[in-house]
Write a protein that holds these residues in place. Sequence first.
Motif, PDB file in Angstrom:
ATOM      1  N   VAL A  49       0.853  -1.190   0.000  1.00 55.91           N
ATOM      2  CA  VAL A  49       0.000   0.000   0.000  1.00 55.91           C
ATOM      3  C   VAL A  49       0.887   1.238   0.000  1.00 55.91           C
ATOM      4  O   VAL A  49       1.794   1.375   0.830  1.00 55.91           O
ATOM      5  CB  VAL A  49      -0.946   0.023   1.215  1.00 55.91           C
ATOM      6  CG1 VAL A  49      -1.817   1.287   1.186  1.00 55.91           C
ATOM      7  CG2 VAL A  49      -1.828  -1.221   1.215  1.00 55.91           C
ATOM      8  N   LEU A  50       0.613   2.136  -0.944  1.00 55.85           N
ATOM      9  CA  LEU A  50       1.407   3.351  -1.134  1.00 55.85           C
ATOM     10  C   LEU A  50       0.593   4.588  -0.790  1.00 55.85           C
ATOM     11  O   LEU A  50      -0.617   4.641  -1.061  1.00 55.85           O
ATOM     12  CB  LEU A  50       1.854   3.463  -2.597  1.00 55.85           C
ATOM     13  CG  LEU A  50       2.658   2.296  -3.180  1.00 55.85           C
ATOM     14  CD1 LEU A  50       2.761   2.452  -4.695  1.00 55.85           C
ATOM     15  CD2 LEU A  50       4.042   2.238  -2.547  1.00 55.85           C
ATOM     16  N   ARG A  51       1.257   5.585  -0.227  1.00 57.68           N
ATOM     17  CA  ARG A  51       0.638   6.887  -0.004  1.00 57.68           C
ATOM     18  C   ARG A  51       1.429   7.930  -0.785  1.00 57.68           C
ATOM     19  O   ARG A  51       2.647   8.038  -0.612  1.00 57.68           O
ATOM     20  CB  ARG A  51       0.618   7.243   1.479  1.00 57.68           C
ATOM     21  CG  ARG A  51      -0.090   8.571   1.796  1.00 57.68           C
ATOM     22  CD  ARG A  51      -0.469   8.635   3.263  1.00 57.68           C
ATOM     23  NE  ARG A  51      -1.412   7.570   3.598  1.00 57.68           N
ATOM     24  CZ  ARG A  51      -1.750   7.245   4.852  1.00 57.68           C
ATOM     25  NH1 ARG A  51      -1.220   7.898   5.865  1.00 57.68           N
ATOM     26  NH2 ARG A  51      -2.615   6.270   5.064  1.00 57.68           N
ATOM     27  N   LEU A  52       0.752   8.684  -1.631  1.00 57.68           N
ATOM     28  CA  LEU A  52       1.419   9.667  -2.477  1.00 57.68           C
ATOM     29  C   LEU A  52       1.568  11.004  -1.748  1.00 57.68           C
ATOM     30  O   LEU A  52       0.761  11.356  -0.892  1.00 57.68           O
ATOM     31  CB  LEU A  52       0.634   9.849  -3.773  1.00 57.68           C
ATOM     32  CG  LEU A  52       0.356   8.572  -4.565  1.00 57.68           C
ATOM     33  CD1 LEU A  52      -0.326   8.915  -5.887  1.00 57.68           C
ATOM     34  CD2 LEU A  52       1.622   7.781  -4.818  1.00 57.68           C
ATOM     35  N   SER A  53       2.599  11.740  -2.126  1.00 54.63           N
ATOM     36  CA  SER A  53       2.884  13.015  -1.474  1.00 54.63           C
ATOM     37  C   SER A  53       2.181  14.173  -2.165  1.00 54.63           C
ATOM     38  O   SER A  53       2.219  14.302  -3.394  1.00 54.63           O
ATOM     39  CB  SER A  53       4.397  13.273  -1.480  1.00 54.63           C
ATOM     40  OG  SER A  53       4.690  14.562  -0.976  1.00 54.63           O
ATOM     41  N   ASN A  54       1.587  15.039  -1.376  1.00 59.72           N
ATOM     42  CA  ASN A  54       0.969  16.248  -1.921  1.00 59.72           C
ATOM     43  C   ASN A  54       2.010  17.291  -2.308  1.00 59.72           C
ATOM     44  O   ASN A  54       1.675  18.291  -2.941  1.00 59.72           O
ATOM     45  CB  ASN A  54      -0.013  16.832  -0.909  1.00 59.72           C
ATOM     46  CG  ASN A  54      -1.231  15.961  -0.709  1.00 59.72           C
ATOM     47  OD1 ASN A  54      -1.682  15.274  -1.624  1.00 59.72           O
ATOM     48  ND2 ASN A  54      -1.766  15.955   0.500  1.00 59.72           N
ATOM     49  N   GLU A  55       3.262  17.073  -1.922  1.00 58.56           N
ATOM     50  CA  GLU A  55       4.330  18.004  -2.277  1.00 58.56           C
ATOM     51  C   GLU A  55       4.823  17.801  -3.700  1.00 58.56           C
ATOM     52  O   GLU A  55       5.600  18.607  -4.208  1.00 58.56           O
ATOM     53  CB  GLU A  55       5.498  17.853  -1.298  1.00 58.56           C
ATOM     54  CG  GLU A  55       5.169  18.263   0.119  1.00 58.56           C
ATOM     55  CD  GLU A  55       6.386  18.211   1.016  1.00 58.56           C
ATOM     56  OE1 GLU A  55       7.417  18.805   0.643  1.00 58.56           O
ATOM     57  OE2 GLU A  55       6.313  17.569   2.085  1.00 58.56           O
ATOM     58  N   THR A  56       4.378  16.732  -4.324  1.00 63.92           N
ATOM     59  CA  THR A  56       4.761  16.436  -5.716  1.00 63.92           C
ATOM     60  C   THR A  56       3.489  16.208  -6.536  1.00 63.92           C
ATOM     61  O   THR A  56       3.218  15.100  -6.993  1.00 63.92           O
ATOM     62  CB  THR A  56       5.670  15.194  -5.770  1.00 63.92           C
ATOM     63  OG1 THR A  56       5.028  14.106  -5.067  1.00 63.92           O
ATOM     64  CG2 THR A  56       7.019  15.470  -5.128  1.00 63.92           C
ATOM     65  N   GLU A 198       5.379   6.916  -0.424  1.00 63.97           N
ATOM     66  CA  GLU A 198       6.056   5.903   0.382  1.00 63.97           C
ATOM     67  C   GLU A 198       5.113   4.760   0.724  1.00 63.97           C
ATOM     68  O   GLU A 198       3.878   4.893   0.648  1.00 63.97           O
ATOM     69  CB  GLU A 198       6.615   6.517   1.655  1.00 63.97           C
ATOM     70  CG  GLU A 198       5.603   7.041   2.629  1.00 63.97           C
ATOM     71  CD  GLU A 198       6.283   7.637   3.871  1.00 63.97           C
ATOM     72  OE1 GLU A 198       7.093   6.920   4.499  1.00 63.97           O
ATOM     73  OE2 GLU A 198       6.007   8.793   4.189  1.00 63.97           O
ATOM     74  N   VAL A 199       5.700   3.656   1.098  1.00 67.85           N
ATOM     75  CA  VAL A 199       4.951   2.475   1.507  1.00 67.85           C
ATOM     76  C   VAL A 199       4.408   2.703   2.914  1.00 67.85           C
ATOM     77  O   VAL A 199       5.151   3.085   3.825  1.00 67.85           O
ATOM     78  CB  VAL A 199       5.856   1.225   1.494  1.00 67.85           C
ATOM     79  CG1 VAL A 199       5.112   0.017   2.063  1.00 67.85           C
ATOM     80  CG2 VAL A 199       6.342   0.936   0.082  1.00 67.85           C
ATOM     81  N   VAL A 200       3.105   2.482   3.103  1.00 64.90           N
ATOM     82  CA  VAL A 200       2.515   2.571   4.442  1.00 64.90           C
ATOM     83  C   VAL A 200       2.133   1.195   4.966  1.00 64.90           C
ATOM     84  O   VAL A 200       1.841   1.029   6.142  1.00 64.90           O
ATOM     85  CB  VAL A 200       1.283   3.512   4.455  1.00 64.90           C
ATOM     86  CG1 VAL A 200       1.706   4.948   4.193  1.00 64.90           C
ATOM     87  CG2 VAL A 200       0.221   3.070   3.452  1.00 64.90           C
TER      88      VAL A 200
END
Length: 239
Positions: A49-56, A198-200
Amino acid sequence: MPHRFLLKFLFLGLVCFCSVAVNAQNKTKLKRKDLKRDIALVTNKGTIVLRLSNETPLHRDNFLRLVKAHYYDGVLFHRVINNFMIQAGDPDSKAAPAGKALGEGGPDYVIPAELRPNLFHKKGVLAAAREGDDVNPARASSGSQFYIVQGKKFTDGGLDSLQTNRLKGFKIPADQREVYKTIGGTPHLDRTYTVFGEVVSGLDIVDSIAATPTSKGKDRDRPLEDVVIIRAKLVKRKK
């Protein structure tokens, strides 16, 4: 250890590609709620499970659109290097015969680099593959290929040596040094490849994939037994 992610593109200039990228991405619309979803990569080794960054946001939105379009369903982890990273996203890998060299496929656009000092290559981060600096000085990312860092743990001495010999004297921030010493990662890729998530959940699956025996032939670093993303999907975020 090799760390360049070589992809085949008709590199006509970043401006041109950005235009193509916008057109391709617009085929799949994002909803506001999509930006608050995580992504599950369901593989034959387990689920990551991945969480994407709002900074990119450029990389985030591109990845979300590709997932919603089922672009990654059936794609292989085609390049695996233990204690380094696992790489996927080549559409040519779908049902690819054994022994076939992979890693040059993808959409005909790139994503402008979104290098953020606080997004670094600790274990478990999601980052974008790209062509090397010699043909890609802007460090633009592949439209679809990505890697998940496994890396290794470093000592202070190892990090000092890396700063001198690989990072041209750049000093790794103290807080990041601690992460590389306790969790691990690939610090030599910092500031050169875009980290966008990143992987959560599922770091054990990343380790399992990284430990898969790989080819030493023309399809070098391809797992001898296919590691398949059966399905990539948006899932409700768990706090």
